[in-house]
Design a protein around this motif. Structure first.
Motif, PDB file in Angstrom:
ATOM      1  N   PHE A   1       5.705  -6.399 -13.161  1.00  0.00           N
ATOM      2  CA  PHE A   1       4.361  -6.449 -12.595  1.00  0.00           C
ATOM      3  C   PHE A   1       4.238  -5.457 -11.458  1.00  0.00           C
ATOM      4  O   PHE A   1       5.244  -4.932 -10.951  1.00  0.00           O
ATOM      5  CB  PHE A   1       4.019  -7.869 -12.105  1.00  0.00           C
ATOM      6  N   ALA A   2       3.010  -5.197 -11.080  1.00  0.00           N
ATOM      7  CA  ALA A   2       2.723  -4.332  -9.938  1.00  0.00           C
ATOM      8  C   ALA A   2       1.545  -4.923  -9.179  1.00  0.00           C
ATOM      9  O   ALA A   2       0.635  -5.503  -9.778  1.00  0.00           O
ATOM     10  CB  ALA A   2       2.392  -2.911 -10.404  1.00  0.00           C
ATOM     11  N   LEU A   3       1.605  -4.793  -7.862  1.00  0.00           N
ATOM     12  CA  LEU A   3       0.478  -5.203  -7.005  1.00  0.00           C
ATOM     13  C   LEU A   3      -0.042  -3.973  -6.287  1.00  0.00           C
ATOM     14  O   LEU A   3       0.749  -3.166  -5.773  1.00  0.00           O
ATOM     15  CB  LEU A   3       0.931  -6.229  -5.963  1.00  0.00           C
ATOM     16  N   GLY A   4      -1.357  -3.838  -6.255  1.00  0.00           N
ATOM     17  CA  GLY A   4      -1.971  -2.699  -5.595  1.00  0.00           C
ATOM     18  C   GLY A   4      -3.129  -3.136  -4.722  1.00  0.00           C
ATOM     19  O   GLY A   4      -3.582  -4.290  -4.760  1.00  0.00           O
ATOM     20  N   ARG A   5      -3.575  -2.171  -3.933  1.00  0.00           N
ATOM     21  CA  ARG A   5      -4.691  -2.417  -3.016  1.00  0.00           C
ATOM     22  C   ARG A   5      -5.493  -1.136  -2.959  1.00  0.00           C
ATOM     23  O   ARG A   5      -4.898  -0.046  -2.873  1.00  0.00           O
ATOM     24  CB  ARG A   5      -4.121  -2.741  -1.637  1.00  0.00           C
ATOM     25  N   ALA A   6      -6.800  -1.232  -3.030  1.00  0.00           N
ATOM     26  CA  ALA A   6      -7.648  -0.039  -2.915  1.00  0.00           C
ATOM     27  C   ALA A   6      -8.796  -0.354  -1.978  1.00  0.00           C
ATOM     28  O   ALA A   6      -9.457  -1.394  -2.112  1.00  0.00           O
ATOM     29  CB  ALA A   6      -8.178   0.378  -4.277  1.00  0.00           C
ATOM     30  N   ALA A   7      -8.993   0.535  -1.008  1.00  0.00           N
ATOM     31  CA  ALA A   7     -10.098   0.360  -0.060  1.00  0.00           C
ATOM     32  C   ALA A   7     -10.402   1.700   0.576  1.00  0.00           C
ATOM     33  O   ALA A   7      -9.492   2.491   0.843  1.00  0.00           O
ATOM     34  CB  ALA A   7      -9.723  -0.653   1.026  1.00  0.00           C
ATOM     35  N   ALA A   8     -11.673   1.946   0.811  1.00  0.00           N
ATOM     36  CA  ALA A   8     -12.122   3.126   1.568  1.00  0.00           C
ATOM     37  C   ALA A   8     -11.533   4.433   1.029  1.00  0.00           C
ATOM     38  O   ALA A   8     -11.111   5.301   1.790  1.00  0.00           O
ATOM     39  CB  ALA A   8     -11.773   2.961   3.053  1.00  0.00           C
ATOM     40  N   GLY A   9     -11.468   4.545  -0.289  1.00  0.00           N
ATOM     41  CA  GLY A   9     -11.058   5.813  -0.897  1.00  0.00           C
ATOM     42  C   GLY A   9      -9.567   6.050  -0.977  1.00  0.00           C
ATOM     43  O   GLY A   9      -9.116   7.092  -1.458  1.00  0.00           O
ATOM     44  N   GLU A  10      -8.775   5.052  -0.487  1.00  0.00           N
ATOM     45  CA  GLU A  10      -7.315   5.185  -0.565  1.00  0.00           C
ATOM     46  C   GLU A  10      -6.737   3.947  -1.227  1.00  0.00           C
ATOM     47  O   GLU A  10      -7.303   2.864  -1.111  1.00  0.00           O
ATOM     48  CB  GLU A  10      -6.704   5.288   0.839  1.00  0.00           C
TER      49      GLU A  10
END
Ligand code: COA
Length: 153
Positions: free
Chosen positions: A59-68
């Motif tokens: 599995f993988a966990l990611g985060r995306a916010a404000a263009g990054e």
């Protein structure tokens, strides 16, 4: 291994993801189910699971916010490695981060982690910084950046 084996996964699967994490990182580093569940309930955070033949294997966990975007963790069970699951998870995470508007994807990796470094290098990751003696074993953390705006990046 095709990207088709990668599926979104939410906080309800936190105990499963904690077990996969423990298997992949033990004995050095463990994330509890509570911590993973909390992460997946935060805005901008998302999870992906690789389940070839319906057997959750990474599995993988990611985060995306404000263009990054950021890779929070990625792990494949030891007995399922070198079958393309890590690359498929990363490609799916990159696609999801781009879909959420991110232009850059950042991640941290120990300079001693040859397999992960090879995986990221193959995806076009470039060194963007270094945190000295960041890990418990005294190794440096490399901060890597993947340009999500580059076709095939
Ligand atoms: C890093 C990790 C996720 C890779 O998962 P994986 O499913 O084995 O990776 P893949 O099979 O998709 O490999 C993709 C490419 O990465 C590189 N790679 C992966 N494992 C490698 C190894 N042991 N040695 C050298 N290169 C390796 C290769 O370039 C490989 O391509 P190839 O098989 O066509 O040669 C897995 O080893 C893992 O869970 N490690 C423990 C947790 C961890 O370190 N996570 C990363 C923290 S930053």
């Amino acid at each position: 291994m095709s990207d088709a084996a990668i599926l979104p996964i939410g906080a309800e699967a936190a105990p499963l993801l904690a077990a996969l994490h423990a298997e992949a990182f033990a004995p050095t580093d463990r994330w509890g189910a509570e911590a993973i569940g909390l992460l997946l309930s935060l805005p901008g955070h998302f999870g992906l699971v690789a389940a070839p033949g319906d057997a959750p294997s990474g599995f993988a966990l990611g985060r995306a916010a404000a263009g990054e975007a950021e890779v929070l963790t990625i792990a494949v069970r030891p007995d399922a490695r070198r079958a393309g699951l890590g690359r498929a998870l990363m490609r799916a995470l990159m696609a999801e981060a781009a879909r959420r508007g991110a232009a850059d994807l950042f991640l941290e990796v120990s300079e001693a982690n040859a397999s992960a470094r090879a995986l990221y290098a193959g995806l076009g990751a470039a060194e963007a910084g270094r945190r000295r003696r960041y890990y418990a074993d005294g190794s440096d953390a490399l901060v890597l950046r993947i340009d999500l705006t580059r076709p095939g990046g």
